[in-house]
Design a protein around this motif. Sequence first.
Motif, PDB file in Angstrom:
ATOM      1  N   VAL A 325      27.998  47.860  28.121  1.00 51.26           N
ATOM      2  CA  VAL A 325      27.350  48.836  29.126  1.00 51.26           C
ATOM      3  C   VAL A 325      27.936  50.132  28.679  1.00 51.26           C
ATOM      4  CG1 VAL A 325      27.165  49.374  31.572  1.00 51.26           C
ATOM      5  CG2 VAL A 325      26.928  47.081  30.923  1.00 51.26           C
ATOM      6  N   GLU A 326      29.112  50.388  28.477  1.00 51.27           N
ATOM      7  CA  GLU A 326      29.664  51.704  28.210  1.00 51.27           C
ATOM      8  C   GLU A 326      28.926  52.390  26.795  1.00 51.27           C
ATOM      9  OE1 GLU A 326      33.805  51.424  28.224  1.00 51.27           O
ATOM     10  OE2 GLU A 326      34.042  51.704  30.535  1.00 51.27           O
ATOM     11  N   ALA A 327      28.918  51.570  25.899  1.00 51.80           N
ATOM     12  CA  ALA A 327      28.115  51.679  24.732  1.00 51.80           C
ATOM     13  C   ALA A 327      26.663  52.135  25.121  1.00 51.80           C
ATOM     14  CB  ALA A 327      28.090  50.760  23.542  1.00 51.80           C
ATOM     15  N   HIS A 328      26.150  52.068  26.009  1.00 54.55           N
ATOM     16  CA  HIS A 328      24.707  52.297  26.613  1.00 54.55           C
ATOM     17  C   HIS A 328      24.832  53.576  27.397  1.00 54.55           C
ATOM     18  CE1 HIS A 328      23.273  48.461  25.185  1.00 54.55           C
ATOM     19  NE2 HIS A 328      22.233  48.903  25.380  1.00 54.55           N
ATOM     20  N   ASN A 329      26.070  54.371  27.496  1.00 57.54           N
ATOM     21  CA  ASN A 329      26.391  55.483  28.306  1.00 57.54           C
ATOM     22  C   ASN A 329      26.078  55.114  29.798  1.00 57.54           C
ATOM     23  OD1 ASN A 329      26.844  57.178  26.181  1.00 57.54           O
ATOM     24  ND2 ASN A 329      24.666  57.536  26.011  1.00 57.54           N
ATOM     25  N   GLY A 330      26.813  53.909  30.048  1.00 59.87           N
ATOM     26  CA  GLY A 330      26.525  53.610  31.612  1.00 59.87           C
ATOM     27  C   GLY A 330      28.056  52.987  32.095  1.00 59.87           C
ATOM     28  N   LYS A 331      27.874  52.482  33.087  1.00 61.25           N
ATOM     29  CA  LYS A 331      29.232  52.196  33.900  1.00 61.25           C
ATOM     30  C   LYS A 331      28.716  50.761  34.690  1.00 61.25           C
ATOM     31  CE  LYS A 331      32.810  53.517  37.018  1.00 61.25           C
ATOM     32  NZ  LYS A 331      33.556  54.541  37.900  1.00 61.25           N
ATOM     33  N   ILE A 332      29.600  49.823  34.378  1.00 70.96           N
ATOM     34  CA  ILE A 332      29.420  48.720  35.407  1.00 70.96           C
ATOM     35  C   ILE A 332      29.955  48.695  36.461  1.00 70.96           C
ATOM     36  CG2 ILE A 332      31.400  47.480  33.969  1.00 70.96           C
ATOM     37  CD1 ILE A 332      28.100  45.576  35.186  1.00 70.96           C
ATOM     38  N   GLU A 333      29.208  48.538  37.754  1.00 74.57           N
ATOM     39  CA  GLU A 333      29.799  48.621  38.953  1.00 74.57           C
ATOM     40  C   GLU A 333      29.874  47.088  39.440  1.00 74.57           C
ATOM     41  OE1 GLU A 333      27.083  51.480  40.635  1.00 74.57           O
ATOM     42  OE2 GLU A 333      28.380  53.213  40.182  1.00 74.57           O
ATOM     43  N   VAL A 334      30.842  46.942  40.568  1.00 76.37           N
ATOM     44  CA  VAL A 334      30.812  45.627  41.308  1.00 76.37           C
ATOM     45  C   VAL A 334      31.198  45.911  42.600  1.00 76.37           C
ATOM     46  CG1 VAL A 334      33.321  45.643  40.784  1.00 76.37           C
ATOM     47  CG2 VAL A 334      31.975  43.431  41.343  1.00 76.37           C
ATOM     48  N   LYS A 335      30.395  45.214  43.442  1.00 74.69           N
ATOM     49  CA  LYS A 335      30.526  45.177  45.090  1.00 74.69           C
ATOM     50  C   LYS A 335      30.721  43.626  45.426  1.00 74.69           C
ATOM     51  CE  LYS A 335      26.986  48.842  45.648  1.00 74.69           C
ATOM     52  NZ  LYS A 335      25.887  48.922  46.358  1.00 74.69           N
ATOM     53  N   SER A 336      31.903  43.745  46.134  1.00 80.48           N
ATOM     54  CA  SER A 336      32.139  42.119  46.563  1.00 80.48           C
ATOM     55  C   SER A 336      32.978  41.840  47.845  1.00 80.48           C
ATOM     56  CB  SER A 336      32.939  41.496  45.402  1.00 80.48           C
ATOM     57  OG  SER A 336      32.983  40.084  45.543  1.00 80.48           O
ATOM     58  N   GLU A 337      32.630  40.761  48.528  1.00 80.21           N
ATOM     59  CA  GLU A 337      33.612  40.382  49.629  1.00 80.21           C
ATOM     60  C   GLU A 337      33.776  39.281  49.684  1.00 80.21           C
ATOM     61  OE1 GLU A 337      33.229  41.171  54.410  1.00 80.21           O
ATOM     62  OE2 GLU A 337      31.594  42.189  53.247  1.00 80.21           O
ATOM     63  N   LEU A 338      34.742  38.612  49.860  1.00 82.43           N
ATOM     64  CA  LEU A 338      35.323  37.404  50.206  1.00 82.43           C
ATOM     65  C   LEU A 338      34.465  36.593  51.008  1.00 82.43           C
ATOM     66  CD1 LEU A 338      39.318  37.585  49.811  1.00 82.43           C
ATOM     67  CD2 LEU A 338      37.844  36.614  48.144  1.00 82.43           C
ATOM     68  N   GLY A 339      33.941  35.332  50.487  1.00 88.03           N
ATOM     69  CA  GLY A 339      33.343  34.661  51.098  1.00 88.03           C
ATOM     70  C   GLY A 339      31.859  34.757  51.362  1.00 88.03           C
ATOM     71  N   LYS A 340      31.421  36.066  50.841  1.00 88.80           N
ATOM     72  CA  LYS A 340      30.184  36.555  51.120  1.00 88.80           C
ATOM     73  C   LYS A 340      29.291  36.704  49.910  1.00 88.80           C
ATOM     74  CE  LYS A 340      30.658  38.656  55.719  1.00 88.80           C
ATOM     75  NZ  LYS A 340      30.295  39.714  56.524  1.00 88.80           N
ATOM     76  N   GLY A 341      30.134  36.929  48.795  1.00 91.71           N
ATOM     77  CA  GLY A 341      29.328  36.864  47.156  1.00 91.71           C
ATOM     78  C   GLY A 341      29.541  38.115  46.587  1.00 91.71           C
ATOM     79  N   SER A 342      29.011  38.540  45.571  1.00 86.24           N
ATOM     80  CA  SER A 342      29.106  39.670  44.617  1.00 86.24           C
ATOM     81  C   SER A 342      28.050  40.084  44.166  1.00 86.24           C
ATOM     82  CB  SER A 342      30.191  39.313  43.443  1.00 86.24           C
ATOM     83  OG  SER A 342      31.280  38.739  43.949  1.00 86.24           O
ATOM     84  N   GLU A 343      27.970  41.446  43.741  1.00 82.69           N
ATOM     85  CA  GLU A 343      26.903  42.103  43.074  1.00 82.69           C
ATOM     86  C   GLU A 343      27.347  43.035  41.861  1.00 82.69           C
ATOM     87  OE1 GLU A 343      23.695  45.463  43.751  1.00 82.69           O
ATOM     88  OE2 GLU A 343      23.976  44.040  45.465  1.00 82.69           O
ATOM     89  N   PHE A 344      26.985  42.670  40.742  1.00 80.48           N
ATOM     90  CA  PHE A 344      27.273  43.630  39.532  1.00 80.48           C
ATOM     91  C   PHE A 344      26.087  44.200  39.153  1.00 80.48           C
ATOM     92  CE2 PHE A 344      30.326  40.271  39.583  1.00 80.48           C
ATOM     93  CZ  PHE A 344      31.505  40.713  38.972  1.00 80.48           C
ATOM     94  N   GLY A 345      26.137  45.462  38.714  1.00 84.34           N
ATOM     95  CA  GLY A 345      25.226  46.498  38.600  1.00 84.34           C
ATOM     96  C   GLY A 345      25.570  47.414  37.318  1.00 84.34           C
ATOM     97  N   PHE A 346      24.546  48.040  36.750  1.00 81.11           N
ATOM     98  CA  PHE A 346      24.370  49.263  35.665  1.00 81.11           C
ATOM     99  C   PHE A 346      23.154  49.746  35.591  1.00 81.11           C
ATOM    100  CE2 PHE A 346      23.766  45.299  33.670  1.00 81.11           C
ATOM    101  CZ  PHE A 346      22.705  45.527  32.631  1.00 81.11           C
ATOM    102  N   LEU A 347      23.284  51.045  35.244  1.00 75.37           N
ATOM    103  CA  LEU A 347      21.963  51.854  34.977  1.00 75.37           C
ATOM    104  C   LEU A 347      21.678  51.876  33.523  1.00 75.37           C
ATOM    105  CD1 LEU A 347      22.782  54.958  37.105  1.00 75.37           C
ATOM    106  CD2 LEU A 347      21.520  52.783  37.797  1.00 75.37           C
TER     107      LEU A 347
END
Length: 350
Positions: A325-347
């Motif tokens: 992702v960084e090689a695409h000039n982007g940044k991997i981001e993560v949002k997460s909460e225990l017991g509720k799930g996660s979301e990974f995203g990038f531009l």
Amino acid sequence: MNTLIYSYKARTALALLVGMVVYFLFLGVENAFRLQPSLLEHHLFITAAVSTVIFFFFEEVLVAFRRRQTKILNMIVDALRRISAGDLSVQLPETGAVELRQVSVLTNQIVGNLKADIGKLEKLERVRSEFLANVSHELRTPIFSIQGFIETLIDGAIDDPKVNREFLQKAYEHSERLNTLLNDLIEISRIESGEMRMSFRYFNISEFLTNVVDEMRPKAEKKSIKLSTTVGSNELLVLGDKDRLRQVMSNLIDNSIKYTDEGGAVEVGAIELRNSVRVYVRDNGSGIGKEHLGRIFERFYRVDKDRSRKVGGTGLGLAIVKHIVEAHNGKIEVKSELGKGSEFGFLLKK
């Protein structure tokens, strides 16, 4: 001390001599060079006395200035000796003459740069040591398991139809894990050394995500997990290396499936923004604690080591994702909460 006293006496005598020279010089000029001194010529005497005092004052100021500069120069020399001996706690006062001040500033900058370089080297050494320890541990586990199954078979279990195929299957699974680990190690080594070359082209993100999801769907179905895609436009184009991004999406979706319980859901999608497209993978799985979010992209870092090894994986997947992702000039981001799930995203640029 004697040197200082002698120096002081010498400067006093020199000042008096200058005063006398000034007195007789002015006296000679006034008497048309007849050189007939007279103590009654008070203005000449006063002029000579003032000249003596002024000369003595400026001489003292000059000596004091020289002493101060010498002191600063000695401090610089002493600091350089300490630096050459390995003492980087040196901090010179940035005062004195312009030249000495510049030397002090440069010396302090050199010390600061040395500290920073040493800090980086120490960090690299720690990372290298941790990496070697982690690699050794990760390699040791499947190798020992394979050895154990084979030894058991050699010792007679191969003739037992109840266990021979089971042991061979387990040995095969561990060999597959070993092969995956070695491939990931080679991959991350190529990425970090700069050997991996990117091939950027425009492609249809909707079609791309649909294909990746179709490839991963059998794995999701084994856990009765609903795997779906959500893309705003069927004609949305993005710029990137399609093969490397396929690797990113496969890793992210695979992680979501692993850490989502049976009957859960994983959503893969793309949202069009003004100058880019946000690609994401969202699940309603076990989630990640806040204390781990800053480290999950480190090599071999595992939130739950026991569960991680049970569900498989090398511990390098997210590190590879981050680098691509960084090689695409982007940044991997993560949002997460225990017991509720996660979301990974990038531009991605469009």
